[in-house]
Design a protein around this motif. Structure first.
Motif, short mmCIF file in Angstrom:
data_model
loop_
_atom_site.label_atom_id
_atom_site.label_comp_id
_atom_site.label_asym_id
_atom_site.label_seq_id
_atom_site.Cartn_x
_atom_site.Cartn_y
_atom_site.Cartn_z
N ALA A 1 12.33 4.29 3.02
CA ALA A 1 13.19 3.03 2.30
C ALA A 1 12.91 1.89 2.94
CB ALA A 1 14.48 3.33 2.92
N ILE A 2 12.23 1.73 4.12
CA ILE A 2 12.00 0.52 4.78
C ILE A 2 10.32 0.22 4.32
CG2 ILE A 2 11.21 -0.56 6.97
CD1 ILE A 2 14.24 -0.26 6.61
N PHE A 3 9.50 1.10 4.30
CA PHE A 3 8.24 0.73 4.06
C PHE A 3 8.12 0.22 2.49
CE2 PHE A 3 4.04 2.12 2.05
CZ PHE A 3 3.26 1.79 3.11
N ASN A 4 8.95 0.84 1.53
CA ASN A 4 9.05 0.26 0.32
C ASN A 4 9.53 -1.20 0.02
OD1 ASN A 4 7.70 2.60 -0.79
ND2 ASN A 4 9.24 3.57 -1.01
N LYS A 5 10.03 -1.73 1.03
CA LYS A 5 10.45 -3.08 1.05
C LYS A 5 9.48 -4.10 1.43
CE LYS A 5 15.25 -2.08 1.44
NZ LYS A 5 16.56 -2.14 2.39
N LEU A 6 8.35 -3.69 1.87
CA LEU A 6 7.43 -4.52 2.02
C LEU A 6 6.52 -4.62 0.87
CD1 LEU A 6 5.59 -2.59 5.12
CD2 LEU A 6 6.78 -4.77 5.36
N PRO A 7 5.91 -6.13 0.92
CA PRO A 7 5.19 -6.51 -0.42
C PRO A 7 4.06 -5.14 -0.73
CG PRO A 7 5.09 -8.11 1.32
CD PRO A 7 5.78 -7.11 1.96
N GLN A 8 3.75 -5.39 -2.20
CA GLN A 8 2.93 -4.20 -2.75
C GLN A 8 1.68 -4.30 -1.87
OE1 GLN A 8 2.73 -3.93 -6.89
NE2 GLN A 8 1.33 -2.47 -6.76
N TRP A 9 1.08 -5.84 -1.87
CA TRP A 9 -0.34 -5.92 -1.59
C TRP A 9 -0.38 -5.45 -0.03
CZ3 TRP A 9 -1.28 -9.51 2.52
CH2 TRP A 9 -0.35 -10.53 2.84
N ILE A 10 0.80 -5.50 0.75
CA ILE A 10 0.66 -4.97 2.24
C ILE A 10 0.63 -3.38 2.11
CG2 ILE A 10 1.90 -4.73 4.19
CD1 ILE A 10 0.51 -7.33 4.27
N ARG A 11 1.68 -2.79 1.49
CA ARG A 11 1.66 -1.45 1.32
C ARG A 11 0.38 -0.81 0.97
NH1 ARG A 11 6.54 -2.48 -2.01
NH2 ARG A 11 5.29 -1.58 -3.56
N GLU A 12 -0.41 -1.49 0.15
CA GLU A 12 -1.62 -0.95 -0.42
C GLU A 12 -2.77 -1.01 0.53
OE1 GLU A 12 -2.42 -3.33 -3.76
OE2 GLU A 12 -1.23 -2.39 -5.34
N ARG A 13 -2.53 -1.96 1.78
CA ARG A 13 -3.37 -1.75 2.52
C ARG A 13 -3.10 -1.33 3.97
NH1 ARG A 13 -3.74 -6.12 -1.01
NH2 ARG A 13 -5.71 -6.92 -1.67
N THR A 14 -2.18 -0.74 4.01
CA THR A 14 -1.50 -0.29 5.34
C THR A 14 -2.16 1.06 5.81
OG1 THR A 14 0.79 -1.02 4.79
CG2 THR A 14 0.49 0.56 6.65
N GLN A 15 -2.61 0.95 7.09
CA GLN A 15 -3.10 2.27 7.61
C GLN A 15 -2.30 2.57 8.65
OE1 GLN A 15 -7.27 1.55 8.98
NE2 GLN A 15 -7.59 0.19 6.93
N VAL A 16 -2.02 3.91 8.69
CA VAL A 16 -1.04 4.38 10.07
C VAL A 16 -2.08 5.09 10.68
CG1 VAL A 16 0.89 6.17 10.32
CG2 VAL A 16 0.80 4.97 8.29
N LYS A 17 -1.92 4.85 12.12
CA LYS A 17 -2.77 5.29 12.86
C LYS A 17 -1.98 6.38 14.21
CE LYS A 17 -6.42 3.45 11.57
NZ LYS A 17 -7.28 4.29 10.69
N PRO A 18 -2.57 7.43 14.77
CA PRO A 18 -1.72 8.08 15.36
C PRO A 18 -1.48 7.68 16.96
CG PRO A 18 -3.85 9.00 15.48
CD PRO A 18 -3.60 7.92 14.22
N ALA A 19 -2.29 6.90 17.45
CA ALA A 19 -2.06 6.15 18.69
C ALA A 19 -2.67 4.91 18.67
CB ALA A 19 -2.95 7.12 19.52
#
Length: 99
Positions: free
Chosen positions: A62-80
């Motif tokens: 719900a929060i992530f989808n409120k970011l701009p699409q160009w940011i969502r497409e380039r987001t990387q989630v790291k464990p640490a």
């Protein structure tokens, strides 16, 4: 018939399932500020920056989808922090090599 702009307090305002309208309003205001901050970091096509979203709430769809699409497409989630920092170094080294 045109009713004009919908107020954030309007009963016609769509809301997330199970969330109070006041919570949706506050979430939207916060995300507007986040999106404006991101926009200030990168002004035009040849700019580059690293944007770190360190709060666990950004992992919620719900929060992530409120970011701009160009940011969502380039987001990387790291464990640490270690893997995230290594990826940041790699990104900035690659950019400095092209300057």
């Amino acid at each position: 018939m045109c009713l004009g702009p919908v107020s954030p307090f309007s009963p016609f305002q769509p809301r997330a399932a199970g969330q109070a309208p006041s919570r949706v309003l506050i979430e939207n205001l916060c995300m507007k500020a986040v999106n404006q901050s991101i926009g200030r970091a990168i002004r035009h096509q040849k700019d580059f920056a690293s944007i770190l979203l360190l709060d666990h709430r950004y992992a919620c769809p719900a929060i992530f989808n409120k970011l701009p699409q160009w940011i969502r497409e380039r987001t990387q989630v790291k464990p640490a922090f270690g893997p995230a920092f290594a990826e940041l170094r790699k990104f900035h080294r690659g950019k400095s090599d092209t300057l």
